[in-house]
Design a protein around this motif. Structure first.
Motif, mmCIF file in Angstrom:
data_model
loop_
_atom_site.group_PDB
_atom_site.id
_atom_site.type_symbol
_atom_site.label_atom_id
_atom_site.label_comp_id
_atom_site.label_asym_id
_atom_site.label_seq_id
_atom_site.Cartn_x
_atom_site.Cartn_y
_atom_site.Cartn_z
ATOM 1 N N SER A 99 0.561 1.799 0.660
ATOM 2 C CA SER A 99 1.073 0.436 0.484
ATOM 3 C C SER A 99 0.339 -0.551 1.389
ATOM 4 N N ARG A 100 -0.042 -0.132 2.576
ATOM 5 C CA ARG A 100 -0.760 -1.026 3.481
ATOM 6 C C ARG A 100 -2.195 -1.280 3.017
ATOM 7 N N LEU A 101 -2.754 -0.350 2.278
ATOM 8 C CA LEU A 101 -4.152 -0.463 1.851
ATOM 9 C C LEU A 101 -4.303 -1.078 0.461
ATOM 10 N N CYS A 129 -10.393 0.519 1.125
ATOM 11 C CA CYS A 129 -9.983 1.872 1.511
ATOM 12 C C CYS A 129 -8.760 2.280 0.691
ATOM 13 N N ARG A 130 -8.696 3.561 0.336
ATOM 14 C CA ARG A 130 -7.601 4.083 -0.478
ATOM 15 C C ARG A 130 -7.048 5.370 0.114
ATOM 16 N N ALA A 131 -5.728 5.551 -0.042
ATOM 17 C CA ALA A 131 -5.072 6.774 0.424
ATOM 18 C C ALA A 131 -5.020 7.782 -0.719
ATOM 19 N N SER A 166 -5.406 11.653 3.047
ATOM 20 C CA SER A 166 -6.703 11.189 3.543
ATOM 21 C C SER A 166 -6.879 9.743 3.118
ATOM 22 N N VAL A 167 -7.635 9.009 3.908
ATOM 23 C CA VAL A 167 -7.987 7.635 3.565
ATOM 24 C C VAL A 167 -9.500 7.597 3.449
ATOM 25 N N LEU A 172 0.405 2.433 11.621
ATOM 26 C CA LEU A 172 1.253 3.425 10.969
ATOM 27 C C LEU A 172 2.462 3.713 11.863
ATOM 28 N N PRO A 173 3.622 3.089 11.558
ATOM 29 C CA PRO A 173 4.822 3.314 12.370
ATOM 30 C C PRO A 173 5.394 4.715 12.160
#
Length: 189
Positions: free
Chosen positions: A53-55, A60-62, A85-86, A174-175
């Motif tokens: 969601s952040r990317l 960059c992709r997860a 992996s990112v 990343l919390p």
């Protein structure tokens, strides 16, 4: 095991394309990837969702654990299935693996800690593209990060649900509260 018993990379990849289960490949030896516990799967899913969601909208992709990471070491080729992996410089979409991850996340259990913090750490940190390797513990909210620096990889520890792992290499944080969302721990955690 003799040299004749080793599996070629092409045979491994062909087998993986039709296999019902995933396997890792280490220099010609093929090992099944066992299913994780509900805790393992929840933490891995949380990590994928948080990073993905952040990317969104970025280069960059997860990727989830179905995406293998290929490591071309001096004396052997390996394929691992990290939990997350990112990748910022992806392989063609037709490939079943990635070569240049920027971030790798392994959710480690007491049973996998030795391999994840030993063999895989040693192998992953040979990747020129890798900025951070995250070992996420299951029993407590704790992440051990191995971050690339000018002098090699530096170990950092983030503990507690209020901790946040900074990932400036991919433009986000990343919390731990998100990684461990839905998990239950003892009262002192």
């Amino acid at each position: 095991m003799s040299q004749l018993d080793l599996v070629s990379v092409s045979t491994y990849l062909a087998g993986e394309a039709v296999a019902g289960e995933r396997h890792e490949y280490v220099g010609g030896l093929v090992h099944p990837v066992t299913g994780g516990s509900n805790a393992h799967n929840q933490i891995a899913s949380n990590g994928l969702i948080a990073l993905g969601s952040r990317l969104r909208g970025h280069s960059c992709r997860a990727f989830n654990s179905d995406t293998k990471i290929r490591l071309r070491l001096p004396f052997q080729v390996r394929f691992y299935h990290p939990d997350v992996s990112v990748v910022c410089r992806p392989n063609p979409q037709s490939d079943a693996f990635q070569d240049e991850p920027a971030v790798i996340v392994e959710v480690a259990s007491p049973e996998t800690w030795r391999i994840d913090s030993g063999e895989k750490l040693e192998a992953y940190t040979t990747l020129p593209s890798l900025s951070v390797y995250l070992l996420v513990e299951q029993a407590a909210p704790r992440v051990v990060a191995y971050r690339r620096s000018d002098g090699g990889f530096v170990r950092e520890v983030y503990a507690g649900l209020s901790a946040v792992v900074p990932l400036p290499e991919i433009g986000c944080d990343l919390p731990l509260a998100e990684i461990y969302d839905g998990m239950q721990f003892g009262p002192d955690l």
